[in-house]
Design an enzyme around this catalytic site. Structure first.
Site, PDB file in Angstrom:
ATOM      1  CB  THR A   1       4.066   3.953  -4.986  1.00  0.00           C
ATOM      2  OG1 THR A   1       4.357   4.266  -3.628  1.00  0.00           O
ATOM      3  CG2 THR A   1       4.644   5.059  -5.868  1.00  0.00           C
TER       4      THR A   1
ATOM      5  CB  VAL B   1      -0.913   0.026   1.240  1.00  0.00           C
ATOM      6  CG1 VAL B   1      -1.818   1.256   1.218  1.00  0.00           C
ATOM      7  CG2 VAL B   1      -1.748  -1.252   1.315  1.00  0.00           C
ATOM      8  CB  CYS B   2       1.039   4.178   0.546  1.00  0.00           C
ATOM      9  SG  CYS B   2       1.419   5.938   0.573  1.00  0.00           S
ATOM     10  CB  THR B   3       5.902   4.885   0.085  1.00  0.00           C
ATOM     11  OG1 THR B   3       5.468   5.005   1.438  1.00  0.00           O
ATOM     12  CG2 THR B   3       5.651   6.212  -0.628  1.00  0.00           C
TER      13      THR B   3
END
Lengths: 233, 233
Positions: free
Chosen positions: A126, A106-108
């Protein structure tokens, strides 16, 4: 039993962890003989999240869950860039990557998967402010809410983890179960000001935050700094 | 300094806590001289969430934050019904309620506010499967994503806390800040199967879960059981 392991490290973004966890954990209720959810970390003591006031604690150490069916890696800001040089974390992901059928982020968190060498030649996504950095690890950045390419299953920033996790539940247990989960958590979003208008994205502000984040996060990791194109002032 | 206190108790639904926390915590970055976020509990040791694998730990005890500007009470299932008889928790909410300008809840957290006597004559909402129970505490149930009535600010089930918190940020710091937060957490929802179709809600399944939840949650609280209309088998 298929184990879905949510990976923790100090400073992770809490919603990156908890959003997908709240969606995927019901699999262990709907399919108790098939799935279980664990939260893994270097230790099981409380560790800080990105919200200064909230600490979270893993249920298992890395050693206790060496061969998960799936890993989910949350993202964050400075702490996540630091996690990209955390050899114990990277070793866990590489070991898990030998057998896991799903390598999710998830995300970075996808940058951590990338740093572990698990995204080479894969399409991935990302947080929008960090998207191009995936190229530093041989991945192909894609600006989508979530991207599935082989075993790699990456979600965009923070809240995208909820959407992505619902998709994953449907893949693992069918769309009926995914809908039950969606009703359970009443995921019927009504952002008060509507969906995001990406022309209004605060790109300048995030460019500055990103520069600071990368510089602080690579302060003790010169090789990673070079790879990410961080220039010293 | 205005303190926003997220209230914890064992077994709370993690996303009820973390969704709004991730939205409201940035207030302390955008308005550092004005807002701070804390997570309060009877103690600061890790406590279980509704996800068996995740424990969370508060930053402050109830005693350390006696007069918050706002409280946010997360919901849950059996543990939340039990929390409705937790005198330490109820005493904290009543004490906070003497001065707090906002009494917020997510999901069945509003039943805890109700049990503390803080929703009398107020319009309020909660998880769709428990909505009518608000009447037992003199509140007026409203089937909306979130409901503001005086100091009472209640959100519907789980994920509704994210939408409600964005609305609250806009109220406290303006719509511009709320939009920045929305971009930051990339809250641009795309549920893979679209919004919920409420005609398909699994009401029978939830009616059964609700009955079990209320029975187990009031096993040691006969007065609360009567108030909630729980019949013994």
């Amino acid at each position: 039993m298929k184990t879905i392991a949510f990976v923790t490290y100090p400073g992770l973004t809490a919603l990156d962890l908890v959003g997908p966890l709240q969606v995927l954990d019901p699999l262990s209720a709907f399919r108790p003989d098939e799935y279980r959810t664990v939260v893994v970390g270097e230790h099981t003591d409380p560790m800080p999240s990105d919200n200064a006031a909230l600490r979270v604690a893993a249920s298992h150490t890395f050693e206790e869950v060496p061969d998960p069916f799936a890993v989910v890696v949350p993202g964050g800001m400075v702490s996540t860039i630091e996690a990209m040089s955390d050899e114990k974390l990277l070793a866990y992901l590489r070991r898990a990557g030998e057998t896991a059928e799903t390598l999710a982020s998830v995300c970075t968190g996808s940058l951590v998967l990338g740093a572990a060498g698990l995204l080479e030649d894969r399409e991935a996504t990302t947080h929008w402010a960090f998207l191009d950095l995936l190229e530093a690890f041989g991945a192909k950045p894609v600006a989508k809410r979530w991207v599935a390419d082989g075993r790699a299953f990456t979600a965009a920033g923070v809240a995208a983890g909820i959407d992505a996790a619902l998709h994953l539940v449907a893949t693992l247990a069918g769309e009926d179960v995914a809908r039950q989960v969606q009703f359970g958590i009443e995921y019927d979003p009504q952002p008060p000001f509507g969906p995001l208008n990406w022309e209004d994205a605060p790109r300048d502000m995030w460019q500055a935050w990103r520069a600071t984040t990368l510089k602080e996060g690579t302060a003790d990791a010169p090789e990673l700094a070079r790879r990410l194109g961080v220039t010293s002032a």
